[in-house]
Scaffold this active site. Sequence first.
Site, PDB file in Angstrom:
ATOM      1  N   GLN A 186       0.899  -1.089  -0.174  1.00  0.00           N
ATOM      2  CA  GLN A 186      -0.169   0.202   0.462  1.00  0.00           C
ATOM      3  C   GLN A 186       0.626   1.142   0.200  1.00  0.00           C
ATOM      4  O   GLN A 186       1.302   1.585   1.085  1.00  0.00           O
ATOM      5  CB  GLN A 186      -0.750  -0.114   1.284  1.00  0.00           C
ATOM      6  CG  GLN A 186      -1.874  -1.224   1.145  1.00  0.00           C
ATOM      7  CD  GLN A 186      -3.105  -1.040   0.244  1.00  0.00           C
ATOM      8  OE1 GLN A 186      -3.449  -0.289  -0.493  1.00  0.00           O
ATOM      9  NE2 GLN A 186      -3.861  -1.867  -0.085  1.00  0.00           N
ATOM     10  N   ASP A 297      -9.842  -7.412  -1.850  1.00  0.00           N
ATOM     11  CA  ASP A 297      -9.701  -6.445  -2.217  1.00  0.00           C
ATOM     12  C   ASP A 297      -8.720  -6.505  -3.241  1.00  0.00           C
ATOM     13  O   ASP A 297      -7.500  -7.061  -3.395  1.00  0.00           O
ATOM     14  CB  ASP A 297      -8.231  -5.712  -1.596  1.00  0.00           C
ATOM     15  CG  ASP A 297      -7.089  -4.332  -1.103  1.00  0.00           C
ATOM     16  OD1 ASP A 297      -8.114  -3.780  -2.678  1.00  0.00           O
ATOM     17  OD2 ASP A 297      -6.407  -4.078  -0.976  1.00  0.00           O
ATOM     18  N   CYS A 322      -9.766  -0.248  -5.171  1.00  0.00           N
ATOM     19  CA  CYS A 322      -8.551   0.879  -5.819  1.00  0.00           C
ATOM     20  C   CYS A 322      -9.402   1.551  -7.062  1.00  0.00           C
ATOM     21  O   CYS A 322      -8.763   2.269  -8.248  1.00  0.00           O
ATOM     22  CB  CYS A 322      -7.478   0.309  -6.014  1.00  0.00           C
ATOM     23  SG  CYS A 322      -7.366  -0.553  -7.705  1.00  0.00           S
ATOM     24  N   GLU A 356      -9.373   5.598  -3.193  1.00  0.00           N
ATOM     25  CA  GLU A 356      -9.509   3.836  -2.568  1.00  0.00           C
ATOM     26  C   GLU A 356     -11.054   3.622  -2.042  1.00  0.00           C
ATOM     27  O   GLU A 356     -10.961   5.196  -0.996  1.00  0.00           O
ATOM     28  CB  GLU A 356      -8.441   3.712  -1.388  1.00  0.00           C
ATOM     29  CG  GLU A 356      -8.616   2.051  -1.142  1.00  0.00           C
ATOM     30  CD  GLU A 356      -7.479   1.531  -2.583  1.00  0.00           C
ATOM     31  OE1 GLU A 356      -6.965   0.082  -2.371  1.00  0.00           O
ATOM     32  OE2 GLU A 356      -6.752   2.120  -3.603  1.00  0.00           O
TER      33      GLU A 356
END
Length: 364
Positions: A186, A297, A322, A356
């Site tokens: 990240q 994710d 994202c 995000e």
Amino acid sequence: MLPWQTDPENYAHLFAQKCDDVETSMHSLALPEAERFSSPSESYRVRAEFRVWHDGDEINYVMFDPANPRTPVVIEDFVPALAPIRTLMPRLLEYLKPRPVLRRKLFQAEFMATTTGELLVTLIYHRPLDDAWEEEARVLAREFAISLVGRSRKQKRVIGQDFVVDEFFVDGRCYRYRQYEQSFVQPNAPINEAMLNWALRQGKSCSGDLLELYCGNGNFTLPLASSFSNVIATELSKSGTRAALENLRDNSVENVEVVRLSAEEVSEAMSGVREFRRLAALPKPLADYDLRTVFVDPPRAGLDPATLDCVRQYETMLYVSCNPKTLKSNIEALANSHGVTRYALFDQFPYTAHIESAVLLQRR
């Protein structure tokens, strides 16, 4: 804005406008009001990558504008990077200039830092790296108290270690993460910590065991594990799986099983279409787990139809995205079975259009 362009004085306005734009694009979904998490206006990125431009005796870090890709833009200070990177950048260039063994055919420099001050530098060359290079590179690493990786075609030399260890505080507990060079991490350290805390708050309201897809190095896995009896975390990348296992061990998290499977393979396993020998290593059969919550994710493309069919079976879903466009499409595809009860926006990439998003979906 381009990657090296920032506007700290106007950051608050730019962030608010970006959030407004995203919420407007999601209006048709009738989502709850989004929690908004802003980034520091500078010194937030854990990594930075630059081409190294040679001009006679001079060398500089450069980046390129996609609209004018043949003209290098010299970067003297990369404002988004964490302070250790910004401090080292000019010092490293001055060190390299009079040392031909280290600078000859140096093509690219990559920096990875931590919130605790660790620093790893990767130097990439268009030539083989010999023992003379390594001898001088060891002196460089000692001079700046850094780890150093040298790369060239089919070659990698490591001085120190090829990872850094960062720390994030989640619900009062410190978690330590190995972050490997040239692996996904990240990028925004303060925002990552905010995301981890938000995810754990939602996880505390969930029930049953947890299935996690795309677990990477265990970034979300570690804190979420505290809210569940058992966690099955899946990741296709070998390097990601290795890092996840190391991070679980280093943080004494013992209720997580990591399985190297893609999201598509997990879908096939859960539906009984295929059996995978890698699942045989689980302490008990997959069917004996009380899997009622799923965490995803995914990449920018979002969840494919097969994975959507898989996650639709779960009572609760935590989804970090994202890409708001694919998130919207996936929420629409799940609308008959699940509704969004929590919504958050995290500014991973200040001064860009990217943001995000995270949602908590509950079965209707």
